[in-house]
Scaffold this motif. Sequence first.
Motif, mmCIF file in Angstrom:
data_model
loop_
_atom_site.group_PDB
_atom_site.id
_atom_site.type_symbol
_atom_site.label_atom_id
_atom_site.label_comp_id
_atom_site.label_asym_id
_atom_site.label_seq_id
_atom_site.Cartn_x
_atom_site.Cartn_y
_atom_site.Cartn_z
ATOM 1 N N CYS A 52 6.342 3.342 -9.492
ATOM 2 C CA CYS A 52 5.949 2.891 -8.150
ATOM 3 C C CYS A 52 4.697 2.042 -8.223
ATOM 4 O O CYS A 52 4.607 0.981 -7.571
ATOM 5 N N PRO A 71 0.819 -1.230 0.000
ATOM 6 C CA PRO A 71 0.000 0.000 0.000
ATOM 7 C C PRO A 71 0.843 1.266 0.000
ATOM 8 O O PRO A 71 0.463 2.275 -0.584
ATOM 9 N N GLY A 72 1.999 1.205 0.655
ATOM 10 C CA GLY A 72 2.886 2.375 0.673
ATOM 11 C C GLY A 72 3.321 2.760 -0.723
ATOM 12 O O GLY A 72 3.300 3.932 -1.106
ATOM 13 N N VAL A 81 1.804 2.051 -3.488
ATOM 14 C CA VAL A 81 0.659 2.555 -4.267
ATOM 15 C C VAL A 81 0.385 4.015 -3.911
ATOM 16 O O VAL A 81 0.200 4.865 -4.795
ATOM 17 N N LEU A 82 0.420 4.310 -2.611
ATOM 18 C CA LEU A 82 0.142 5.691 -2.195
ATOM 19 C C LEU A 82 1.191 6.653 -2.730
ATOM 20 O O LEU A 82 0.870 7.739 -3.235
ATOM 21 N N ILE A 83 2.460 6.252 -2.604
ATOM 22 C CA ILE A 83 3.534 7.125 -3.088
ATOM 23 C C ILE A 83 3.405 7.315 -4.594
ATOM 24 O O ILE A 83 3.567 8.423 -5.111
ATOM 25 N N SER A 86 4.436 -1.891 -7.296
ATOM 26 C CA SER A 86 3.540 -2.411 -6.267
ATOM 27 C C SER A 86 2.742 -3.589 -6.815
ATOM 28 O O SER A 86 2.493 -4.571 -6.100
ATOM 29 N N LEU A 142 0.703 7.177 -6.477
ATOM 30 C CA LEU A 142 -0.415 8.063 -6.832
ATOM 31 C C LEU A 142 -0.097 9.510 -6.474
ATOM 32 O O LEU A 142 -0.407 10.438 -7.241
ATOM 33 N N ALA A 143 0.544 9.702 -5.320
ATOM 34 C CA ALA A 143 0.898 11.075 -4.935
ATOM 35 C C ALA A 143 1.870 11.684 -5.932
ATOM 36 O O ALA A 143 1.735 12.844 -6.340
#
Lengths: 371, 297
Positions: free
Chosen positions: A351, A62-63, A65-67, A355, A69-70
């Motif tokens: 990223c 999840p980290g 994926v979040l990075i 993931s 998308l950000a």
Amino acid sequence: MLLKLGGHCSFQDFSEESCHGPGSDEMVQEENEFTNRPDNTAFTQQRLPAWQPILSAGIVIPGFVLIGLAFIGVGVALFVTSRSIQVLERDYTGDESGTPCASCANSNVQNSFGFCFPQSQGPVFFYYGLSNYFQNYRRYGTSKDDNQLYGVLKYFTSPSDNCAPYAYNSNNQPIVPCGSIANSMFNDTFKLYQTVNGTRQEVSLDGKGIAWWTDYNIKYRNPTNNPLKDAFNGSNSGLFYRNFLINPIYWSKPAYELDTSDPSNNGFVNQDFLVWMRRAALPDFRKLYRRISQDKYPDGLPAGNYSLEITYNYRVYRFSGKKKVVFSNVSWMGGKNEFLGIAYLVVGSMCVFMSIVMLIVYAKFKFPDEE
Amino acid sequence: MTDYFIPRSAELSLCFSEPLFLQDVNDRWSLQHPQLYCPGQKNQYFNKKAFASCVMHSCYSSLILFFIPWAAMRDTVRDDGKDIANYQSFALLTQTCLLIVVFTQLCLDTYYWSAVNHFFVWGSIAAYFAITFTMYSNGMFYIFTSTFPFVGTARNSLNQPNVWLTIFLSSLLCILPVVAFRFILIQLRPTINDKVRYKMRKEVLPAPAPRRLLRRRSTRSGYAFSHSQGYGELITSQNFLMKRPLKRASLFPQTDSPIFQNQPQHYLDHQQIKKLTDSMNGGLSLLLKRRVAILVT
């Protein structure tokens, strides 16, 4: 009912009578032997309470994926902003015939060339750019005297050794300001005209506050002499008139005449001088020359035909350098630079891709947690 | 140039203090799984292959740490139009990127976050920024003019969003491949270290079942029992010296090593003794139980 074994005590009775016995001497001996034993505290026995993270799938995937998308979001914002910045560049070295200023290289000619501007949004900044010019060369970079530039008169007559060979001239007179950075100061001047109904109107250019405020207020100071010229004739140090201070070899006028119309822009705190002394990191650089003043054009330059008049003083052909002028507006991320936006987009996509790869790896080769 | 030593000293203070308090597996687990010491003896963590991978990682990081700031600073300016692509700002940017990457890499390598580790890591980052701003401040310039020529650089470049975005990008670009690589390696080829730490984590999170834990210790409780009332005959009997095949996780097919049996337990406290006595009640044969009951009454 108590039980005594050897010299030990029962757990429930701590009275002195039951705690002594034949083994007490042995215990004292034992304690003497163990005086070097470290204390049984959490710190010395490395039992401090601690957070012990491991790279588990629940955090990493999840980290990523979040990075990802950000980063994609930030990259889109950067790219869109960079695209919206307007830049106009014109090379005026004159090294090839047909280019602007083709005849300038041979003589000090005032030449001008025309160009069209689209309607600009926001204030427009006027830069001059140089190529193949290594201000980051180390010997060049150390060739200045910060004390002199801070207005300390003692160093006017004895410049630092770093400035060699631009510390004294052939007659052994000290140079102020010494060093090769100051000596190579850019000295082309520009005038911008707008063609309105066939007539040329000068566009006012604003030269105030183009250098860093720390440079202007803190790093560079004029000597306190009034008029400034007095500081440059060596009289303060009691030298003979023969040893008056001279300007750098390449300069056409001394430092105290850089801007005679404005004393706050004269001497070492002249804005163009400060901009030049803040040496560039890369061989292709641009430095702020003027700002299109906001008074007449509060919304930026209107669209139309313009012409730029250049006084060509600075010779760059000897080291195959190039000169250009750049008109640009700015945004929250600075000037036009598409690299950051593209880099963020690429890294964000990678990223997200990684993931997915890690999720597949985790699902297929799950860490054996049974047994 | 003159401030080259500042990031190095921040790094060094961190590097020297960190290993003093690092601990991936604690002493209890180290004794239970002596196979943890095999990689050290086989030089698995320090050999030519490890060195070569370290060199490649360093080359990659160096390229990132120079070329990302270079590409981000080319031909750009501050958000008020003034200069940012100057030598001093570029040096500060590269230096800050490097420090952030080093700190993040150290955080990644720190498995044991005690209070001491937290203090040194966050303290080092704070010290770096404090020292940087101090060195580039007006005061230092007034006192030592030619030694601190970078005055104003930190204030004028570190307030720009694109500088921080560059720092963020370069540090993540250096760290994320390491994280991904390590994660995939843990999944595909877990080392003995990873397995033990995973087990340790799984045991710590739920409430530890006392019986399961303590069966492993029941053969070396003579010293502990001697503190409790009622176990004299039990201790003087030979039952405690019996070697029992312990139930062990099949993750580790080997049996106990000799060192495991003879190690005395010095650190059992009151609660652990209570747990031992509970296990005694559960684990002893009926005969022993009766003997104990007679003694206690």
